[in-house]
Design an enzyme around this catalytic site. Structure first.
Site, PDB file in Angstrom:
ATOM      1  N   HIS A   1      18.576 -32.594 -35.769  1.00  0.00           N
ATOM      2  CA  HIS A   1      17.547 -32.700 -34.744  1.00  0.00           C
ATOM      3  C   HIS A   1      16.916 -31.332 -34.502  1.00  0.00           C
ATOM      4  O   HIS A   1      17.366 -30.324 -35.032  1.00  0.00           O
ATOM      5  CB  HIS A   1      18.120 -33.252 -33.437  1.00  0.00           C
ATOM      6  CG  HIS A   1      19.193 -32.403 -32.844  1.00  0.00           C
ATOM      7  ND1 HIS A   1      20.531 -32.619 -33.071  1.00  0.00           N
ATOM      8  CD2 HIS A   1      19.129 -31.306 -32.051  1.00  0.00           C
ATOM      9  CE1 HIS A   1      21.238 -31.701 -32.431  1.00  0.00           C
ATOM     10  NE2 HIS A   1      20.410 -30.898 -31.804  1.00  0.00           N
ATOM     11  N   ALA A   2      15.873 -31.329 -33.692  1.00  0.00           N
ATOM     12  CA  ALA A   2      15.227 -30.105 -33.215  1.00  0.00           C
ATOM     13  C   ALA A   2      14.995 -30.276 -31.721  1.00  0.00           C
ATOM     14  O   ALA A   2      15.072 -31.386 -31.195  1.00  0.00           O
ATOM     15  CB  ALA A   2      13.904 -29.870 -33.936  1.00  0.00           C
TER      16      ALA A   2
END
Length: 136
Positions: free
Chosen positions: A52-53
């Protein structure tokens, strides 16, 4: 910011024959106040964490025990950083995709975060992250 803002931070290490001590002070050793701490452990061989970011959150990732690799991607470039020392942290700014892989047996990963948990801060699909980066 992107990958150019990703960096290793050497934390203070106080050596002592009885055992070493390292500490982290938010706003001093890292560029944010610490609002959340969590850790990963007992990660089965071959598993990937992260994936994820974050829109607004920054992190410092530390291999407290053992080792693992962090795959980083800013939507333009990619790089891999190995972590295996408890006195070194990997500073990850906003808008950098990360995946943690290749955990050694018994490894422990500690993460210091600049924000409280907020599901809306996450990009969980790479395509959504990539699109957001390219639109800026």
């Amino acid at each position: 910011m992107g990958l150019e803002a990703v960096r290793i931070i050497d934390l203070p290490k106080i050596s002592d024959p009885r055992g070493n001590l390292t500490f982290v002070e938010g706003g001093r050793h890292i560029p944010f106040d610490i609002k959340r701490v969590y850790y990963l452990y007992d990660v089965p061989g071959g598993e990937t964490r992260g994936g994820h970011a974050h829109r607004n959150l920054q992190q410092l990732i530390i291999a407290m025990s053992g080792s693992f690799e962090v795959l980083l991607d800013d939507g333009y470039k990619r790089k891999t950083i190995s972590l295996n020392r408890s006195y070194r942290g990997l500073l990850i700014p906003t808008m950098v995709w990360r995946e943690l892989v290749d955990f050694s047996s018994g490894s422990v990963c500690m993460v210091l975060a600049s924000e409280y948990y907020d599901e809306a801060d996450y990009y969980r699909e790479y395509e959504d992250f990539y699109k957001a980066v390219r639109e800026k």
